[in-house]
Structures are given as C-alpha cells and as structure tokens.
Motif scaffolding. Structure first.
Motif, PDB file in Angstrom:
ATOM      1  N   VAL A  10      -0.997  10.037  -2.452  1.00  0.00           N
ATOM      2  CA  VAL A  10      -1.514   8.947  -1.864  1.00  0.00           C
ATOM      3  C   VAL A  10      -0.584   8.240  -1.007  1.00  0.00           C
ATOM      4  N   PHE A  11      -0.788   7.983   0.204  1.00  0.00           N
ATOM      5  CA  PHE A  11       0.011   7.284   1.161  1.00  0.00           C
ATOM      6  C   PHE A  11      -0.523   5.915   1.112  1.00  0.00           C
ATOM      7  N   ALA A  12       0.268   4.911   0.605  1.00  0.00           N
ATOM      8  CA  ALA A  12      -0.098   3.360   0.704  1.00  0.00           C
ATOM      9  C   ALA A  12       0.585   2.629   1.979  1.00  0.00           C
ATOM     10  N   GLY A  13      -0.139   1.936   2.802  1.00  0.00           N
ATOM     11  CA  GLY A  13       0.654   1.095   3.850  1.00  0.00           C
ATOM     12  C   GLY A  13      -0.177   0.395   4.777  1.00  0.00           C
ATOM     13  N   ASP A  14       0.374   0.273   5.752  1.00  0.00           N
ATOM     14  CA  ASP A  14      -0.488  -0.491   6.909  1.00  0.00           C
ATOM     15  C   ASP A  14      -0.721   0.115   8.040  1.00  0.00           C
ATOM     16  N   SER A  15      -0.749  -0.343   9.367  1.00  0.00           N
ATOM     17  CA  SER A  15      -1.395   0.519  10.416  1.00  0.00           C
ATOM     18  C   SER A  15      -0.646   1.800  10.556  1.00  0.00           C
ATOM     19  N   VAL A  16       0.778   1.823  10.291  1.00  0.00           N
ATOM     20  CA  VAL A  16       1.715   3.106  10.755  1.00  0.00           C
ATOM     21  C   VAL A  16       1.323   4.139  10.046  1.00  0.00           C
ATOM     22  N   ASP A  18      -2.084   4.154   8.486  1.00  0.00           N
ATOM     23  CA  ASP A  18      -3.702   4.221   8.814  1.00  0.00           C
ATOM     24  C   ASP A  18      -3.649   5.007  10.167  1.00  0.00           C
ATOM     25  N   MET A  19      -3.311   4.631  11.173  1.00  0.00           N
ATOM     26  CA  MET A  19      -3.396   5.291  12.369  1.00  0.00           C
ATOM     27  C   MET A  19      -4.760   5.864  12.694  1.00  0.00           C
ATOM     28  N   GLY A  20      -5.966   5.215  12.434  1.00  0.00           N
ATOM     29  CA  GLY A  20      -7.270   5.742  12.540  1.00  0.00           C
ATOM     30  C   GLY A  20      -7.746   6.528  11.724  1.00  0.00           C
ATOM     31  N   SER A  21      -7.228   6.287  10.418  1.00  0.00           N
ATOM     32  CA  SER A  21      -7.940   7.044   9.303  1.00  0.00           C
ATOM     33  C   SER A  21      -9.058   6.282   8.859  1.00  0.00           C
ATOM     34  N   ILE A  61      -4.091   0.666   5.713  1.00  0.00           N
ATOM     35  CA  ILE A  61      -5.225  -0.167   6.490  1.00  0.00           C
ATOM     36  C   ILE A  61      -4.239  -1.003   7.285  1.00  0.00           C
ATOM     37  N   SER A  62      -4.604  -1.030   8.577  1.00  0.00           N
ATOM     38  CA  SER A  62      -4.020  -1.752   9.760  1.00  0.00           C
ATOM     39  C   SER A  62      -3.936  -3.090   9.422  1.00  0.00           C
ATOM     40  N   GLY A  63      -2.973  -3.800   9.844  1.00  0.00           N
ATOM     41  CA  GLY A  63      -2.705  -5.310   9.374  1.00  0.00           C
ATOM     42  C   GLY A  63      -1.891  -5.441   8.218  1.00  0.00           C
TER      43      GLY A  63
END
Length: 221
Positions: A10-16, A18-21, A61-63
């Motif tokens: 599982v990749f947890a993070g921000d927009s980097v 997310d990138m449209g996922s 998720i972006s932001g």
C-alpha cells in the motif's frame, strides 16, 4: 526482491503518490493506480517477475499533509491489511509554509511531522512485514533556496526515523539532487514538485533498488 507471492503493498501519500488514481484507494485495471511512481513500480514488477502476483494499492490523496494522512491512515492503509506500507509524505507540510504563509494551520512543523510519522510507522510495523519510508523532496539544486533548505529538515527526520525503526529508506531528495547535476528540473516538473513520467520512472527506479529488484531476473521453470 523482498516481496513474496500475494503480498499487498500500500502506497500512502499525497499528490505525488496519487497522480490521478481512484480515490480514496486505487488499484487494479484501467488507470486506477494513477500515473505516478506506484504505477511504474507495478509495471516493472509485473514485467520482470511474471511468476509473482503482488497486489499494489494507491492510497495517495492530492493535497494531503502528514496530518491529513494520519487522520485517514486507519481506513486507507491499516484496514487494507498490507504486508508492506510505503509512505511518501511531507511535501505539503513544507510547501504550505511558503505558498500560504499566513495560514499557519495549513502547514505542519518539523516537530509535528516527526510525531505524525512515528505514529504511522509504529502502527504499520505492528501489522505488516515492513515499512518503506521515502523522503519528501523539492526539485531545487540550490540548497540555499528557502524551501529547499526547509525541506532538508524533513528529509533528515525521515532518515533518522528510518534508521531508528529499521525501515527500508528511499531518499528521493538525494536521488533528484544527483540527477540535476546533469539535467534541469524543468525537464521533470515546472513546479519542482509534481513529476512527469521521467520523474515517476526515476522515483520507481530508486524505490525498487532499495527493495532488491533484479532487472536480470528470470523466472524458474
């Protein structure tokens, strides 16, 4: 490679990340994994290790700041029962200090960032095989730049916590620093944060290298 058949990453993070996922959790067919480094990682693993079935899940998720990610961490990471958790967070923690400096509650201080990361690492290690901790970054070769200098504080926190908790450590900032000795950051991202496909590939390459990926792997039989 560290991953075994039917592991879930599982990749947890921000927009980097997310990138449209697909949101809040993206995986599987079509473009649900987005177009960032997690998608490139999935592509490479399936191309080079066809005998393995690894489940990759994009929970970016972006932001998001580290505070935002921590608030949804149980639902979007831990409840998915991953074998591996990859954390890439902190860019917005720093960025908000510079693009919205009057809104102090938008940013996350180094002290709060460290506390948030500790909670994420400890809770993930309690249920998973391991944690892959990646650094935030700013694509600015001038280390005296205000935001670049501030980002290094957060990078150093990641390095220290990775050593303390025995995480696999992936230094995206150092990787980009090396790359920009040859190419300008405009080749990757005009805003010096959101990578194009070249940047996503660079990040995936660095991440895979720390996970024992073998480009010359040949399936048995």
């Amino acid at each position: 490679m560290i991953f075994e058949n039917y592991d879930r990453v599982v990749f947890a993070g921000d927009s980097v990340t997310d990138m449209g996922s697909a949101l809040p959790v993206g995986e599987g067919l079509s473009d649900n994994m987005g177009r960032g480094f997690p998608r490139v990682i999935e592509n490479m693993v399936y191309a080079v290790y066809p005998e393995l079935n690894i489940r990759f899940t994009n929970s970016g998720i972006s932001g998001n700041t580290s505070k935002d990610l921590l608030e949804r961490y149980q639902r979007d990471v831990l409840d998915l029962h991953p074998q591996w958790v990859s954390i890439c967070i902190g860019i917005n923690d720093v960025w908000r200090q510079f693009d919205t400096p009057a809104m102090l509650d938008y940013a996350v201080s180094p002290e709060d960032y460290e506390r948030n990361l500790r909670k994420m690492i400890e809770s993930a290690k309690a249920i998973a095989k391991g944690v892959i901790l990646t650094t935030p970054y700013y694509m600015e070769p001038n280390r005296a730049d205000f935001m670049r200098a501030r980002m290094q504080e957060y990078v150093d926190i990641c390095a220290r916590l990775a050593a303390e908790y025995g995480c696999i450590f992936v230094d995206f900032q150092a990787m980009y620093d090396r790359y920009f000795a040859y190419k300008h950051s405009a080749l990757i991202a005009w805003d010096r944060v959101h990578p194009n496909q070249i940047g996503a590939t660079l990040m995936a390459k660095e991440w895979l290298a720390k996970c024992g990926f073998d480009y010359d792997h040949t399936p048995e039989g």
